[in-house]
Design an enzyme around this catalytic site. Sequence first.
Site, mmCIF file in Angstrom:
data_model
loop_
_atom_site.group_PDB
_atom_site.id
_atom_site.type_symbol
_atom_site.label_atom_id
_atom_site.label_comp_id
_atom_site.label_asym_id
_atom_site.label_seq_id
_atom_site.Cartn_x
_atom_site.Cartn_y
_atom_site.Cartn_z
ATOM 1 N N ASP A 62 10.129 -29.224 -52.212
ATOM 2 C CA ASP A 62 8.664 -29.327 -52.164
ATOM 3 C C ASP A 62 8.150 -29.688 -53.565
ATOM 4 O O ASP A 62 8.914 -29.664 -54.533
ATOM 5 C CB ASP A 62 8.045 -28.006 -51.657
ATOM 6 C CG ASP A 62 8.289 -26.816 -52.594
ATOM 7 O OD1 ASP A 62 8.835 -25.792 -52.131
ATOM 8 O OD2 ASP A 62 7.943 -26.920 -53.787
ATOM 9 N N HIS B 59 18.150 -30.827 -55.693
ATOM 10 C CA HIS B 59 18.408 -31.165 -54.291
ATOM 11 C C HIS B 59 17.464 -32.242 -53.786
ATOM 12 O O HIS B 59 17.320 -32.421 -52.575
ATOM 13 C CB HIS B 59 18.284 -29.917 -53.404
ATOM 14 C CG HIS B 59 19.410 -28.942 -53.630
ATOM 15 N ND1 HIS B 59 19.353 -27.642 -53.176
ATOM 16 C CD2 HIS B 59 20.594 -29.063 -54.259
ATOM 17 C CE1 HIS B 59 20.474 -27.007 -53.514
ATOM 18 N NE2 HIS B 59 21.243 -27.848 -54.181
ATOM 19 N N CYS C 24 20.874 -49.621 -49.507
ATOM 20 C CA CYS C 24 20.908 -50.246 -50.857
ATOM 21 C C CYS C 24 20.563 -49.277 -51.979
ATOM 22 O O CYS C 24 20.616 -49.654 -53.154
ATOM 23 C CB CYS C 24 19.945 -51.445 -50.880
ATOM 24 S SG CYS C 24 18.196 -50.968 -50.985
HETATM 25 C C1 BV8 Z 1 28.298 -30.096 -53.226
HETATM 26 C C2 BV8 Z 1 18.822 -29.969 -48.384
HETATM 27 C C3 BV8 Z 1 30.150 -31.271 -54.030
HETATM 28 C C4 BV8 Z 1 17.449 -30.154 -48.849
HETATM 29 C C5 BV8 Z 1 20.293 -28.159 -48.951
HETATM 30 C C6 BV8 Z 1 32.712 -23.244 -49.213
HETATM 31 C C7 BV8 Z 1 32.548 -22.375 -50.268
HETATM 32 C C8 BV8 Z 1 31.673 -22.673 -51.326
HETATM 33 C C9 BV8 Z 1 30.954 -23.858 -51.316
HETATM 34 C C10 BV8 Z 1 31.112 -24.705 -50.260
HETATM 35 C C11 BV8 Z 1 31.984 -24.411 -49.208
HETATM 36 N N1 BV8 Z 1 31.907 -25.429 -48.324
HETATM 37 C C12 BV8 Z 1 31.051 -26.362 -48.793
HETATM 38 C C13 BV8 Z 1 30.567 -25.938 -49.966
HETATM 39 C C14 BV8 Z 1 29.589 -26.644 -50.826
HETATM 40 C C15 BV8 Z 1 28.183 -26.481 -50.274
HETATM 41 C C16 BV8 Z 1 27.824 -25.017 -50.182
HETATM 42 O O1 BV8 Z 1 27.525 -24.395 -51.172
HETATM 43 N N2 BV8 Z 1 27.864 -24.483 -48.949
HETATM 44 C C17 BV8 Z 1 27.574 -23.056 -48.808
HETATM 45 C C18 BV8 Z 1 26.384 -22.854 -47.899
HETATM 46 C C19 BV8 Z 1 28.822 -22.382 -48.276
HETATM 47 N N3 BV8 Z 1 27.339 -27.139 -51.238
HETATM 48 C C20 BV8 Z 1 27.112 -28.463 -51.136
HETATM 49 O O2 BV8 Z 1 27.524 -29.146 -50.230
HETATM 50 C C21 BV8 Z 1 26.351 -29.087 -52.304
HETATM 51 N N4 BV8 Z 1 27.072 -30.219 -52.753
HETATM 52 O O3 BV8 Z 1 28.892 -29.051 -53.335
HETATM 53 O O4 BV8 Z 1 28.822 -31.292 -53.563
HETATM 54 C C22 BV8 Z 1 30.568 -32.644 -54.266
HETATM 55 C C23 BV8 Z 1 31.519 -32.852 -55.234
HETATM 56 C C24 BV8 Z 1 31.924 -34.138 -55.478
HETATM 57 C C25 BV8 Z 1 31.363 -35.193 -54.746
HETATM 58 C C26 BV8 Z 1 30.410 -34.964 -53.788
HETATM 59 C C27 BV8 Z 1 29.995 -33.683 -53.537
HETATM 60 C C28 BV8 Z 1 24.969 -29.558 -51.859
HETATM 61 C C29 BV8 Z 1 24.096 -28.369 -51.573
HETATM 62 C C30 BV8 Z 1 22.667 -28.823 -51.223
HETATM 63 C C31 BV8 Z 1 22.486 -28.724 -49.749
HETATM 64 N N5 BV8 Z 1 21.106 -29.021 -49.432
HETATM 65 N N6 BV8 Z 1 19.139 -28.540 -48.430
HETATM 66 C C32 BV8 Z 1 16.553 -29.397 -47.925
HETATM 67 O O5 BV8 Z 1 16.556 -29.725 -46.732
HETATM 68 O O6 BV8 Z 1 15.856 -28.506 -48.430
HETATM 69 S S1 BV8 Z 1 20.684 -26.496 -48.972
HETATM 70 C C33 BV8 Z 1 19.341 -25.456 -48.956
HETATM 71 O O7 BV8 Z 1 19.803 -24.230 -49.564
HETATM 72 C C34 BV8 Z 1 18.133 -25.855 -49.767
HETATM 73 O O8 BV8 Z 1 18.348 -26.929 -50.664
HETATM 74 C C35 BV8 Z 1 17.861 -24.571 -50.570
HETATM 75 O O9 BV8 Z 1 17.135 -24.840 -51.681
HETATM 76 C C36 BV8 Z 1 19.231 -24.144 -50.847
HETATM 77 C C37 BV8 Z 1 19.440 -22.786 -51.419
HETATM 78 O O10 BV8 Z 1 18.799 -21.827 -50.573
HETATM 79 P P1 BV8 Z 1 17.755 -20.816 -51.253
HETATM 80 O O11 BV8 Z 1 16.745 -21.625 -51.976
HETATM 81 O O12 BV8 Z 1 18.516 -19.799 -52.026
HETATM 82 O O13 BV8 Z 1 17.064 -20.180 -49.988
HETATM 83 P P2 BV8 Z 1 17.605 -18.957 -49.117
HETATM 84 O O14 BV8 Z 1 16.802 -18.921 -47.869
HETATM 85 O O15 BV8 Z 1 19.098 -19.017 -49.035
HETATM 86 O O16 BV8 Z 1 17.258 -17.667 -49.986
HETATM 87 C C38 BV8 Z 1 15.906 -17.330 -50.225
HETATM 88 C C39 BV8 Z 1 15.922 -16.173 -51.207
HETATM 89 O O17 BV8 Z 1 14.577 -15.879 -51.566
HETATM 90 C C40 BV8 Z 1 16.498 -14.888 -50.621
HETATM 91 O O18 BV8 Z 1 17.342 -14.276 -51.592
HETATM 92 C C41 BV8 Z 1 15.275 -14.012 -50.360
HETATM 93 O O19 BV8 Z 1 15.562 -12.646 -50.575
HETATM 94 C C42 BV8 Z 1 14.323 -14.509 -51.421
HETATM 95 N N7 BV8 Z 1 12.918 -14.373 -51.037
HETATM 96 C C43 BV8 Z 1 12.353 -14.481 -49.810
HETATM 97 N N8 BV8 Z 1 11.009 -14.316 -49.904
HETATM 98 C C44 BV8 Z 1 10.743 -14.129 -51.222
HETATM 99 C C45 BV8 Z 1 11.940 -14.164 -51.945
HETATM 100 N N9 BV8 Z 1 11.998 -13.997 -53.274
HETATM 101 C C46 BV8 Z 1 10.839 -13.808 -53.919
HETATM 102 N N10 BV8 Z 1 9.643 -13.763 -53.296
HETATM 103 C C47 BV8 Z 1 9.551 -13.917 -51.957
HETATM 104 N N11 BV8 Z 1 8.359 -13.860 -51.358
#
Ligand code: BV8
Length: 235
Positions: free
Chosen positions: A95, A110, A121
């Site tokens: 956002d 991201h 392209c």
């Molecule tokens: C890559 C797209 C390598 C955009 C997103 C196995 C083990 C480890 C890693 C991996 C694995 N298998 C695959 C992987 C890698 C993978 C990964 O990590 N998977 C995980 C899930 C297991 N990662 C990737 O693929 C990344 N790329 O590794 O590339 C590579 C190397 C060489 C060549 C090529 C590639 C790419 C990751 C990006 C994925 N895209 N989204 C979109 O649509 O938004 S992911 C998605 O999760 C969003 O981007 C988001 O930003 C991101 C992280 O989530 P959070 O922001 O943390 O949100 P979440 O809901 O999880 O948590 C919210 C938190 O806020 C909570 O803690 C909550 O308590 C708190 N909260 C809630 N309310 C409040 C608050 N805090 C304060 N105030 C509040 N009011």
Amino acid sequence: MSKSPRRITILTGAGISAESGLGTFRDVGGLWSRHDWRDLATPRAFARDPGFVLDFYNWRRAAVRAARPNPAHLALARLERDWPGEVTLITQNVDDLHERAGSRAVIHMHGTHLRALCAACGHRWPAPEVMAPDDPCPACAAPRSRPDVVWFGEMPYHMDRIAAALEATDLFVSIGTSGTVQPAAGFAAAARAAGARTLSLNLEPSRNAAAFDDSRFGPAAEIVPPWVEELLASG
Ligand code: BV8
């Protein structure tokens, strides 16, 4: 807090935009609890059903346009403006609430909802309100436009700039992220290994909680402004 840190690096996640009404991903009722990310946030999902993926992002883009920055976004913009040292803001969010709150230098690792990318392209342009699979790319006319966001399995953007910031920072602060997604989830440990102090401002302990020297818990809109006030008073 020990002597004031000159260089501050901040990582934000979906939690900082929660009080602006945008959903998080992994909380109860979060986006990935209602949709399977494998069908929506991977290149394979886009290749399989571009209309379904584009509709998901159209819906989220409309929600972002209707949302407003909250006091946490505004406090970080104030810190960037008033802090005597360097502030580097990295966000996992797609956002533009940091920018609309006044932050000028935001590293979108991201990507962003507000830009479209041609899968043929590589051309980028401002995303229209509604994206459809047969939209022609303005540069090559191929009907391959997608949101300019980083999907699972794709390399996040600006990793060199991020690595340099983690290496040099005095204080690393993680705000509103569950510490689930790599490589972002590893930034706190990397900063600490390079000598930084680490702080988590989150609703609850994140999965990488062990990487933080200090933690404060609560809604970002409530706990980030006083933390910024304290820091500026100590600066
Ligand atoms: C890559 C797209 C390598 C955009 C997103 C196995 C083990 C480890 C890693 C991996 C694995 N298998 C695959 C992987 C890698 C993978 C990964 O990590 N998977 C995980 C899930 C297991 N990662 C990737 O693929 C990344 N790329 O590794 O590339 C590579 C190397 C060489 C060549 C090529 C590639 C790419 C990751 C990006 C994925 N895209 N989204 C979109 O649509 O938004 S992911 C998605 O999760 C969003 O981007 C988001 O930003 C991101 C992280 O989530 P959070 O922001 O943390 O949100 P979440 O809901 O999880 O948590 C919210 C938190 O806020 C909570 O803690 C909550 O308590 C708190 N909260 C809630 N309310 C409040 C608050 N805090 C304060 N105030 C509040 N009011």
